[in-house]
Design a protein around this motif. Structure first.
Motif, short mmCIF file in Angstrom:
data_model
loop_
_atom_site.label_atom_id
_atom_site.label_comp_id
_atom_site.label_asym_id
_atom_site.label_seq_id
_atom_site.Cartn_x
_atom_site.Cartn_y
_atom_site.Cartn_z
N GLY B 197 -12.38 -9.07 3.55
CA GLY B 197 -13.13 -9.53 4.41
C GLY B 197 -11.78 -10.83 5.67
N PRO B 198 -12.38 -10.88 6.78
CA PRO B 198 -10.99 -11.33 7.48
C PRO B 198 -10.19 -11.99 7.13
CG PRO B 198 -13.28 -11.19 8.41
CD PRO B 198 -13.63 -10.85 7.10
N GLY B 199 -9.54 -12.00 7.00
CA GLY B 199 -8.11 -13.62 6.16
C GLY B 199 -7.47 -13.11 4.92
N ASP B 200 -8.57 -12.24 4.35
CA ASP B 200 -8.00 -11.71 2.83
C ASP B 200 -6.92 -11.07 3.10
OD1 ASP B 200 -10.52 -12.59 1.72
OD2 ASP B 200 -11.64 -10.74 1.20
N THR B 201 -5.54 -11.69 1.64
CA THR B 201 -4.18 -10.56 1.58
C THR B 201 -4.72 -9.85 0.68
OG1 THR B 201 -3.77 -12.63 0.99
CG2 THR B 201 -1.95 -11.16 0.92
N VAL B 202 -4.16 -8.09 1.80
CA VAL B 202 -3.99 -7.22 0.72
C VAL B 202 -2.71 -7.37 0.40
CG1 VAL B 202 -4.63 -4.53 0.76
CG2 VAL B 202 -6.77 -6.21 1.27
N TYR B 203 -2.04 -6.55 -0.64
CA TYR B 203 -0.95 -6.38 -0.97
C TYR B 203 -0.91 -4.71 -1.07
CZ TYR B 203 1.14 -10.69 -1.51
OH TYR B 203 0.56 -12.22 -1.58
N LEU B 204 0.23 -4.26 -0.57
CA LEU B 204 0.23 -2.99 -0.61
C LEU B 204 1.99 -1.82 -0.51
CD1 LEU B 204 -1.20 -3.69 2.27
CD2 LEU B 204 -2.23 -1.17 2.06
N GLU B 205 3.04 -1.17 -0.95
CA GLU B 205 3.30 -0.39 -1.12
C GLU B 205 4.10 0.05 0.19
OE1 GLU B 205 2.40 1.97 -3.20
OE2 GLU B 205 2.51 1.15 -5.08
N ALA B 206 5.18 -0.29 0.39
CA ALA B 206 6.06 -0.30 1.93
C ALA B 206 6.68 1.09 1.61
CB ALA B 206 6.87 -1.34 2.70
N GLY B 220 -10.61 -6.80 8.69
CA GLY B 220 -9.55 -7.66 9.32
C GLY B 220 -8.21 -8.66 7.75
N ALA B 221 -8.17 -7.66 7.42
CA ALA B 221 -7.15 -8.31 6.08
C ALA B 221 -6.15 -8.64 6.99
CB ALA B 221 -6.99 -7.53 4.62
N GLU B 222 -5.64 -9.43 6.28
CA GLU B 222 -3.78 -9.87 5.86
C GLU B 222 -3.03 -8.64 5.29
OE1 GLU B 222 -2.54 -12.43 7.97
OE2 GLU B 222 -0.24 -13.10 7.07
N MET B 223 -2.61 -7.72 5.73
CA MET B 223 -2.14 -6.24 5.07
C MET B 223 0.06 -7.49 4.58
SD MET B 223 -3.18 -2.95 5.43
CE MET B 223 -3.74 -3.88 8.09
N ILE B 224 -0.46 -7.08 3.57
CA ILE B 224 1.45 -7.98 2.90
C ILE B 224 2.10 -6.21 3.17
CG2 ILE B 224 3.11 -8.97 1.58
CD1 ILE B 224 1.21 -11.35 2.42
N PHE B 225 2.93 -5.70 3.09
CA PHE B 225 4.05 -4.23 2.65
C PHE B 225 5.26 -4.50 1.53
CE2 PHE B 225 1.97 -1.82 5.28
CZ PHE B 225 0.64 -2.46 5.78
N VAL B 226 4.60 -4.79 0.39
CA VAL B 226 6.21 -4.72 -0.57
C VAL B 226 7.05 -3.82 -0.43
CG1 VAL B 226 5.88 -5.74 -3.39
CG2 VAL B 226 3.94 -6.14 -1.86
N PRO B 227 8.84 -3.90 -0.80
CA PRO B 227 9.00 -3.27 -0.97
C PRO B 227 9.02 -2.23 -2.14
CG PRO B 227 10.35 -5.20 -1.09
CD PRO B 227 9.12 -5.25 -0.24
N ILE B 250 -5.19 -5.61 -4.26
CA ILE B 250 -3.42 -4.71 -3.97
C ILE B 250 -4.06 -3.44 -4.32
CG2 ILE B 250 -1.33 -4.31 -5.56
CD1 ILE B 250 -2.10 -7.43 -6.52
N TYR B 251 -3.28 -2.74 -3.48
CA TYR B 251 -3.50 -1.46 -3.39
C TYR B 251 -2.54 -0.55 -4.08
CZ TYR B 251 -4.46 3.07 -1.56
OH TYR B 251 -3.90 4.44 -1.33
N THR B 252 -2.34 0.72 -4.49
CA THR B 252 -0.91 1.00 -5.33
C THR B 252 -1.80 2.45 -5.11
OG1 THR B 252 0.55 1.32 -7.01
CG2 THR B 252 -1.38 0.55 -7.71
N ASN B 253 -0.29 3.25 -5.07
CA ASN B 253 -0.58 5.03 -5.20
C ASN B 253 0.89 4.93 -5.97
OD1 ASN B 253 -0.18 8.06 -3.31
ND2 ASN B 253 -1.01 7.58 -5.07
N PRO B 254 0.49 4.61 -7.73
CA PRO B 254 1.67 4.72 -8.25
C PRO B 254 2.19 6.05 -8.88
CG PRO B 254 -0.16 4.24 -9.56
CD PRO B 254 -0.74 4.37 -8.10
N THR B 255 1.59 7.01 -8.55
CA THR B 255 1.89 8.19 -9.09
C THR B 255 2.51 8.94 -8.03
OG1 THR B 255 0.87 8.06 -11.82
CG2 THR B 255 1.80 9.94 -11.13
N PHE B 256 3.78 9.64 -7.57
CA PHE B 256 3.95 10.21 -6.73
C PHE B 256 3.98 10.40 -5.60
CE2 PHE B 256 3.80 13.26 -11.09
CZ PHE B 256 4.47 13.22 -11.04
N GLN B 257 4.04 8.98 -5.56
CA GLN B 257 3.42 8.57 -3.95
C GLN B 257 3.00 8.84 -2.96
OE1 GLN B 257 5.09 5.91 -1.70
NE2 GLN B 257 3.37 4.22 -1.02
#
Lengths: 479, 479
Positions: B197-206, B220-227, B250-257
């Motif tokens: 929901g709005p303001g929830d923190t979601v981490y993703l790969e960058a 409305g998520a606060e997305m933070i991209f992790v190197p 945390i959203y990840t696509n760990p294999t052959f990203q």
């Protein structure tokens, strides 16, 4: 647990909290035996006082939804569930945005013998051989249709065919003004996710389609239910309500309404559109049934009067020709449509292309003649059902004969005990839709919805006789 | 215009406003020539000061997104669009919740000759004849499959087959722990609408998958991209970031990203899961490519390590056997799954039953042997593409050879001018994915993604040669 609180609402905060939790409990999202958050922690996460949460819990307990005991906390009532697998407990505290899910709860029976609960048409009446043979030909001749994502807006040829169909029915729309969706359910959902946010005011008919209520509830909308009479939604009442809370969106099912069967008059359709223009808001006109009239065609769609893009018109071909293919269309104008297409892309990358092509020739060439036959068949079913009702319905049960559509909307003498009747019927393999789920859930409804077209005529007769016996027993038992 | 402002964010309010508007402009949701709300009215609707909005507009103007003129207001830059049909103007002020829609903008080319932009497999490599003949048989023998809504969770036989498949790959899940979705895109969307929901923190790969970014932005998520580095997402960095802002997901696509091609090491997979356990949050593990390895099988899915229901695992069969059928599955545990099924019902009443049954026998009996052939074919394509790159790529352009999957992720010497290159390529019928859309959009990316498997080998060679010539021209021109 996330609860969307609207401080400007006419409902008190404790009422909003208790209604949301009650919805989640009756939906089965909060399961029997599950522990609710403590008063202190819920108050802190919702930023309300502990008194507010206590009031809500008291209310839930007085309605039998939860059981509280000093020192132990509050638990969802009824039989305790079997212990969760260890380690999964953290999930109970993981917030979601699903305040209500009646669809999920009420439309998923695989083993019901007499399915009166779902508004659908039995496969014997559907043109499945036609569509099947088209599909069979397509997969063999153009297997690449299964390889392609297609266009987010929908196949352009199918949109062309649909625009011709809609134009014949008074809706002047080009193929470019149409989007294909996976059933009208997805259409409603796309509009809600795109245009409705927390606290936005959405007006609906009372009663309304449960799947729409679920969707708007999921967006945190403030839903206001407008009473109906035999000309449909009371626009005079709606107008007064809008004075107090301007609409973001008005959802209507104006023709052979689901569940009540009522059709909105042409005058009201005009007035509704005028209201939307004056408030610069959208109308969602959900129209699954207008081709299924028994005597005379219904008034033209509201969309046919709309020159400024206020109406998002949803026409489902899914229900009427092949529910399993999930093909409906949305007609909308201007950037309302382009924003809906963007939402569709994020939602599923577009509906399956093959399914779109499989229904195309039938809609293009055979639909009108088929619809005529289907109307006759459905009218026959309805009359059989009505005859049985007249003969066997217990005193105090009333209904109106619908002029079209698939449902009968019965009024029982009282709301009490309908849940028991529902459980009892299920034991005998009979399902129906309790009227409760077609309202906000504030108070119990004394209606039930029966669909007469989802079985063969013989099965429907058997099922209905058996149900009416149960109903007599139920009412005779003093409830 | 609705803009979700997060007051606790590390980004300033003017920055949040200008980024959201810039996203909407580059997505085409705000069209050239469209008038923006006045500073005063936007400030009032967002409940911020006029200075905040002015700063945002200044920033947008300095980046060329909008043009402001004293007395007339601010307009979206570039060529003025053709005048809207009269009466539709009210729509421009009708709020929506679509901050970003790059999918819509970047994945809908019908007339591209060399489609490098979409990560897909050419129909020649897919088992379409097999699936087509099953479908053809089904529609003729069991036409009632087209009549039924099926089960919201998905066909139980298909779930059984999928659970066998997943168990073979280390994911111990029963059929009851699986839900069928219309592609993984829908799976991501269902998780987001249910839990974010709005303001929830979601981490993703960058960088990350643009379709996921669109979906989380829409909530409305606060997305933070992790190197990332060559072992995948930097868990050390993520851990520090989580200290400051605990993750909701945390959203990840760990294999052959997608898009980078990088695979997360087994150690990192374990550490990521531990992090999710300690924060009691969900991991979305999106896994479209793990069967498409070129040399050795990738590490087991994170889901295979998960005993407490922290991982929602998405396995798409759509991409690999028949994208047009839109069949993927989600494996999840406990009430996370039941809540997702409720969301699926509100979203579309379930995926088409016929399409589910059509892929079933193939997945059950032939998938493993097919996957082996497919891997060999894809490796061939990749090697051809890599050879061409090595021979013809202009100096300064770099890439890593992927160990699996469908994409090459190229780094150009600079981000400037990629939009021009994109437009130029499009004129020649060549599409690629600009790296920008795989990030938050804060700053331009100097990457582009090319898919080598969406054409025949000959077409791919021709297209890539032609593209590399363009690239040389582009870089030679001083950009």
């Amino acid at each position: 647990m996330h609860i969307e609180l609207v401080r400007s609402s006419t409902k008190s905060l404790p009422q909003q909290i208790s209604e949301t939790l009650a919805q989640r409990i009756t939906s089965g999202l909060l399961q029997p035996g599950m522990r609710l958050p403590s008063v202190r922690s819920l108050a802190s996460s919702l930023k309300v006082s502990q008194v507010t949460v206590s009031k809500a819990y008291d209310d839930l307990e007085s309605h039998g939804h939860i059981l509280c005991s000093q020192g132990k906390g509050c638990f969802v009532a009824k039989k305790p569930q079997k212990a969760q697998e260890s380690g999964f407990g953290w999930q109970d505290g993981y917030d979601d945005f699903l305040p209500r899910a009646q669809l999920w709860r009420n439309f998923d029976y695989s083993n019901v013998r007499y399915p009166f609960h779902i508004a659908a048409i039995h496969s014997d009446l559907l043109p499945l051989d036609e569509i099947g043979s088209t599909m069979s030909r397509l997969v063999l001749e153009q297997p690449e249709l299964m390889a392609s994502y297609g266009n987010f807006q929908g196949d352009s040829e199918l949109r062309e065919v649909m625009s011709r169909h809609l134009r014949k029915h008074g809706v002047a729309v080009q193929a470019s003004g149409i989007m294909i969706t996976s059933g009208s359910q997805q259409g409603i959902d796309l509009v809600a996710r795109t245009f409705v946010g927390p606290g936005d005011t959405v007006y609906l008919e009372a009663p309304s389609y449960t799947g729409a209520i679920d969707v708007f509830a999921g967006r945190g909308a403030e839903m206001i239910f407008v009473p109906m009479d035999d000309e449909g939604m009371r626009i005079d009442v709606l107008t007064k309500l809008c004075d107090r809370r301007p609409p973001k969106l008005i959802y209507t099912n104006p023709t052979f309404q689901n569940p009540s069967g009522v059709t909105m008059s042409i005058t009201r359709r005009q007035r509704l559109l005028e209201l939307a223009r004056s408030y610069r808001c959208l109308i969602v006109e959900d129209d699954p049934f207008s081709d299924l009239y028994f005597r005379k065609p219904p008034p033209p769609p509201i969309k046919s009067l709309d020159e400024e893009g206020h109406v998002v018109y949803m026409k489902s071909f899914s229900k009427v020709i092949a529910p399993g293919c999930r093909i409906a269309c949305v007609a909308a104008g201007g950037n309302i449509l382009s924003r809906l297409i963007a939402a569709k892309s994020a939602s599923d990358l577009g509906s399956p292309l093959l399914n779109q092509r499989a229904v195309l020739p039938f809609i293009a060439r055979k639909y009108e003649a088929y619809a005529e036959q289907l109307r006759a068949a459905l009218r026959g079913r309805m009359e059989t059902a009505a005859k049985l009702l007249k003969q066997h319905a217990p005193p105090g049960v009333t209904w109106n004969l619908p002029e079209g559509g698939l449902n009968l909307w019965l009024q029982l003498p009282a709301a009490d005990g309908i849940a028991g009747l529902h459980a009892r019927a299920e034991q005998e393999g009979i399902s129906f839709l309790p009227g409760d789920v077609c309202y906000s859930g504030e108070k119990p409804s004394r209606h039930i919805r029966l669909c007469y077209s989802q079985m063969t005529e013989t099965e429907m007769e058997q099922g209905l006789r058996q149900f009416l016996l149960l109903l007599k027993e139920h009412l005779g038992s003093g409830l």
